[in-house]
Scaffold this motif. Structure first.
Motif, PDB file in Angstrom:
ATOM      1  N   LEU A  29       1.001  -1.744   0.877  1.00 52.00           N
ATOM      2  CA  LEU A  29       0.186   0.309  -0.425  1.00 52.00           C
ATOM      3  C   LEU A  29       1.004   1.566  -0.326  1.00 52.00           C
ATOM      4  O   LEU A  29       0.776   2.332  -1.124  1.00 52.00           O
ATOM      5  CB  LEU A  29      -0.745   0.072   1.454  1.00 52.00           C
ATOM      6  N   LYS A  30       2.060   1.374   0.865  1.00 54.63           N
ATOM      7  CA  LYS A  30       2.879   2.133   0.877  1.00 54.63           C
ATOM      8  C   LYS A  30       3.465   1.994  -0.374  1.00 54.63           C
ATOM      9  O   LYS A  30       3.614   3.563  -1.188  1.00 54.63           O
ATOM     10  CB  LYS A  30       3.889   2.107   2.241  1.00 54.63           C
ATOM     11  N   ARG A  31       3.919   1.441  -1.306  1.00 58.89           N
ATOM     12  CA  ARG A  31       4.590   1.474  -2.294  1.00 58.89           C
ATOM     13  C   ARG A  31       3.160   2.193  -3.589  1.00 58.89           C
ATOM     14  O   ARG A  31       3.924   2.846  -4.686  1.00 58.89           O
ATOM     15  CB  ARG A  31       4.444   0.012  -3.556  1.00 58.89           C
ATOM     16  N   VAL A  32       1.953   1.387  -3.987  1.00 58.02           N
ATOM     17  CA  VAL A  32       1.164   1.730  -4.534  1.00 58.02           C
ATOM     18  C   VAL A  32       0.369   4.065  -4.107  1.00 58.02           C
ATOM     19  O   VAL A  32       1.209   4.655  -5.034  1.00 58.02           O
ATOM     20  CB  VAL A  32      -0.186   1.783  -4.444  1.00 58.02           C
ATOM     21  N   PHE A  33       0.696   4.076  -3.007  1.00 60.63           N
ATOM     22  CA  PHE A  33       0.508   5.784  -2.325  1.00 60.63           C
ATOM     23  C   PHE A  33       1.837   6.215  -2.754  1.00 60.63           C
ATOM     24  O   PHE A  33       1.396   7.877  -3.758  1.00 60.63           O
ATOM     25  CB  PHE A  33       0.445   5.313  -1.075  1.00 60.63           C
ATOM     26  N   THR A  34       2.971   5.519  -2.840  1.00 59.85           N
ATOM     27  CA  THR A  34       4.238   6.527  -3.101  1.00 59.85           C
ATOM     28  C   THR A  34       4.398   7.029  -4.867  1.00 59.85           C
ATOM     29  O   THR A  34       4.351   8.149  -5.471  1.00 59.85           O
ATOM     30  CB  THR A  34       6.175   5.960  -2.631  1.00 59.85           C
ATOM     31  N   ALA A  35       3.968   5.548  -5.941  1.00 65.27           N
ATOM     32  CA  ALA A  35       3.766   6.202  -6.843  1.00 65.27           C
ATOM     33  C   ALA A  35       2.410   7.005  -7.598  1.00 65.27           C
ATOM     34  O   ALA A  35       3.310   7.525  -7.823  1.00 65.27           O
ATOM     35  CB  ALA A  35       4.043   4.395  -7.190  1.00 65.27           C
ATOM     36  N   ALA A  36       1.491   6.958  -6.904  1.00 66.78           N
ATOM     37  CA  ALA A  36       0.496   7.256  -7.622  1.00 66.78           C
ATOM     38  C   ALA A  36       0.948   9.011  -6.784  1.00 66.78           C
ATOM     39  O   ALA A  36      -0.068   9.962  -7.970  1.00 66.78           O
ATOM     40  CB  ALA A  36      -0.835   7.153  -6.688  1.00 66.78           C
ATOM     41  N   THR A  37       1.589   8.983  -5.850  1.00 70.95           N
ATOM     42  CA  THR A  37       0.888  10.569  -5.426  1.00 70.95           C
ATOM     43  C   THR A  37       2.231  11.239  -5.999  1.00 70.95           C
ATOM     44  O   THR A  37       2.916  13.061  -5.753  1.00 70.95           O
ATOM     45  CB  THR A  37       1.743  11.427  -3.767  1.00 70.95           C
ATOM     46  N   THR A  38       3.032  10.793  -6.643  1.00 74.96           N
ATOM     47  CA  THR A  38       4.000  10.897  -7.141  1.00 74.96           C
ATOM     48  C   THR A  38       4.684  11.242  -8.754  1.00 74.96           C
ATOM     49  O   THR A  38       4.574  11.966  -9.327  1.00 74.96           O
ATOM     50  CB  THR A  38       5.650  11.280  -6.560  1.00 74.96           C
ATOM     51  N   ALA A  45       6.642  15.245 -10.827  1.00 73.14           N
ATOM     52  CA  ALA A  45       7.787  14.462 -10.965  1.00 73.14           C
ATOM     53  C   ALA A  45       8.526  15.191 -12.651  1.00 73.14           C
ATOM     54  O   ALA A  45      10.024  14.663 -12.497  1.00 73.14           O
ATOM     55  CB  ALA A  45       7.322  13.989 -11.800  1.00 73.14           C
ATOM     56  N   LEU A  46       7.821  16.421 -13.052  1.00 75.40           N
ATOM     57  CA  LEU A  46       8.930  17.439 -14.028  1.00 75.40           C
ATOM     58  C   LEU A  46       8.763  18.258 -13.782  1.00 75.40           C
ATOM     59  O   LEU A  46      10.000  19.099 -13.982  1.00 75.40           O
ATOM     60  CB  LEU A  46       7.431  17.357 -14.925  1.00 75.40           C
ATOM     61  N   GLY A  47       8.325  19.324 -11.955  1.00 72.83           N
ATOM     62  CA  GLY A  47       9.018  20.502 -11.870  1.00 72.83           C
ATOM     63  C   GLY A  47       9.852  20.142  -9.761  1.00 72.83           C
ATOM     64  O   GLY A  47      10.623  20.046 -10.211  1.00 72.83           O
ATOM     65  N   THR A  48       8.869  20.309  -9.087  1.00 77.02           N
ATOM     66  CA  THR A  48       9.591  20.676  -8.055  1.00 77.02           C
ATOM     67  C   THR A  48      10.742  19.164  -7.468  1.00 77.02           C
ATOM     68  O   THR A  48      12.078  20.233  -6.781  1.00 77.02           O
ATOM     69  CB  THR A  48       8.488  20.424  -6.812  1.00 77.02           C
ATOM     70  N   ASP A  53      16.390  18.703  -6.941  1.00 81.19           N
ATOM     71  CA  ASP A  53      17.581  17.521  -6.909  1.00 81.19           C
ATOM     72  C   ASP A  53      18.631  17.953  -7.673  1.00 81.19           C
ATOM     73  O   ASP A  53      20.136  17.601  -7.279  1.00 81.19           O
ATOM     74  CB  ASP A  53      17.058  16.625  -8.009  1.00 81.19           C
ATOM     75  N   ILE A  54      18.410  19.508  -9.211  1.00 78.90           N
ATOM     76  CA  ILE A  54      19.478  19.132  -9.444  1.00 78.90           C
ATOM     77  C   ILE A  54      20.219  20.686  -8.715  1.00 78.90           C
ATOM     78  O   ILE A  54      21.620  20.444  -8.909  1.00 78.90           O
ATOM     79  CB  ILE A  54      18.894  20.165 -10.819  1.00 78.90           C
ATOM     80  N   VAL A  55      19.643  21.529  -7.782  1.00 76.73           N
ATOM     81  CA  VAL A  55      20.449  22.872  -6.945  1.00 76.73           C
ATOM     82  C   VAL A  55      20.961  20.970  -5.632  1.00 76.73           C
ATOM     83  O   VAL A  55      22.634  21.431  -6.057  1.00 76.73           O
ATOM     84  CB  VAL A  55      19.342  23.214  -5.422  1.00 76.73           C
ATOM     85  N   ASP A  56      20.677  19.941  -5.304  1.00 77.43           N
ATOM     86  CA  ASP A  56      20.958  19.536  -4.291  1.00 77.43           C
ATOM     87  C   ASP A  56      22.399  18.940  -5.313  1.00 77.43           C
ATOM     88  O   ASP A  56      23.385  19.149  -4.538  1.00 77.43           O
ATOM     89  CB  ASP A  56      20.340  18.358  -4.166  1.00 77.43           C
ATOM     90  N   ALA A  57      22.604  18.409  -6.376  1.00 78.30           N
ATOM     91  CA  ALA A  57      23.530  17.648  -7.284  1.00 78.30           C
ATOM     92  C   ALA A  57      24.653  19.155  -7.405  1.00 78.30           C
ATOM     93  O   ALA A  57      26.181  18.221  -6.785  1.00 78.30           O
ATOM     94  CB  ALA A  57      23.059  17.373  -8.830  1.00 78.30           C
ATOM     95  N   PHE A  58      24.372  20.550  -8.004  1.00 78.50           N
ATOM     96  CA  PHE A  58      25.213  21.090  -7.846  1.00 78.50           C
ATOM     97  C   PHE A  58      25.888  21.402  -6.612  1.00 78.50           C
ATOM     98  O   PHE A  58      27.027  22.033  -6.214  1.00 78.50           O
ATOM     99  CB  PHE A  58      25.225  22.661  -8.090  1.00 78.50           C
ATOM    100  N   GLY A  59      25.225  21.405  -5.385  1.00 79.30           N
ATOM    101  CA  GLY A  59      26.131  21.759  -4.446  1.00 79.30           C
ATOM    102  C   GLY A  59      26.593  20.582  -3.490  1.00 79.30           C
ATOM    103  O   GLY A  59      27.044  21.251  -3.090  1.00 79.30           O
TER     104      GLY A  59
END
Length: 220
Positions: A29-38, A45-48, A53-59
């Motif tokens: 259920l956790k797996r389904v919830f995580t996939a469905a809400t992201t 998935a395409l914005g935030t 992650d890009i900011v984190d990667a450069f930092g």
């Protein structure tokens, strides 16, 4: 002996009847919830998520990652998710970059092991029933899409680390396997490594069954 006991305790087995029941009931259920809400939320998935992650990667980069690496990383992640043909992505996964995202880490470890190396007829039947039914396949599709959003910066750091340290192979100090292992090790922490579990047993229990609890503990 004392050091061995201390290190072993850090990853103590949590096998119990309760956990077995929860692994078959709550964890899916956790797996389904995580996939469905992201995966089903384009803004995430395409914005935030990529923006963070890009900011984190450069930092956090230790290999002077470039924007071109980031773009290539997302491209490889997408190709791997759609066609499974990204050589670099598969190579990085074998070197230690696999199973660190919020998606695939939420699967039951025993199910992952049996999928790759079924040890009995029962294990094969379990894989067929629990992992290959229409609902599971739909969830897996969302997870692959979400993992593309999650994986790009790690692949970028992996490629940058290969480039930065390739002289170690040329000089004969490292093997190619050593280089890939080093690159994967550097790439794991540039974004949240969901394979990291809390040391506290209670917190670890919550992280296994409560969506995004592990992310919060990792400081996202």
């Amino acid at each position: 002996p004392d050091l061995w006991k201390a290190v072993s305790a850090m990853h103590a087995s949590d096998d119990s009847a309760l956990r077995t029941v929860l692994d078959y009931t709550i964890r899916p259920l956790k797996r389904v919830f995580t996939a469905a809400t992201t995966g089903l939320v384009p803004r995430f998935a395409l914005g935030t998520n990529p923006a963070r992650d890009i900011v984190d990667a450069f930092g956090k980069t230790r290999s002077n990652v470039r924007m071109t690496d980031i773009l290539k990383g997302y491209g490889m992640a997408f190709i791997d998710a759609v066609a499974g043909k990204s050589k670099v992505s598969k190579e990085a996964g074998r070197a230690g970059l696999g199973n660190v995202s919020m998606y695939f880490h939420s699967q039951r470890p025993s199910a992952i092991a049996r999928r790759y190396a079924p040890t009995s007829l029962l294990a094969k039947v379990e894989t067929a029933v629990l992992e290959k039914n229409p609902i599971a396949l739909a969830v897996k599709g969302l997870e692959k899409f979400g993992d593309t959003s999650d994986r790009g910066p790690r692949l970028a750091e992996y490629m940058a680390a290969l480039r930065k340290n390739e002289h170690m192979v040329t000089s004969g100090q490292w093997t190619l396997a050593d280089l890939r292992l080093r690159a994967a090790t550097l790439a794991r922490p540039v974004t949240i490594d969901f394979s990291n579990k809390p040391g506290n047993a209670v917190a670890r229990f919550f992280a296994d069954y409560i969506p995004f609890f592990g992310a919060a503990m990792n400081g996202s």
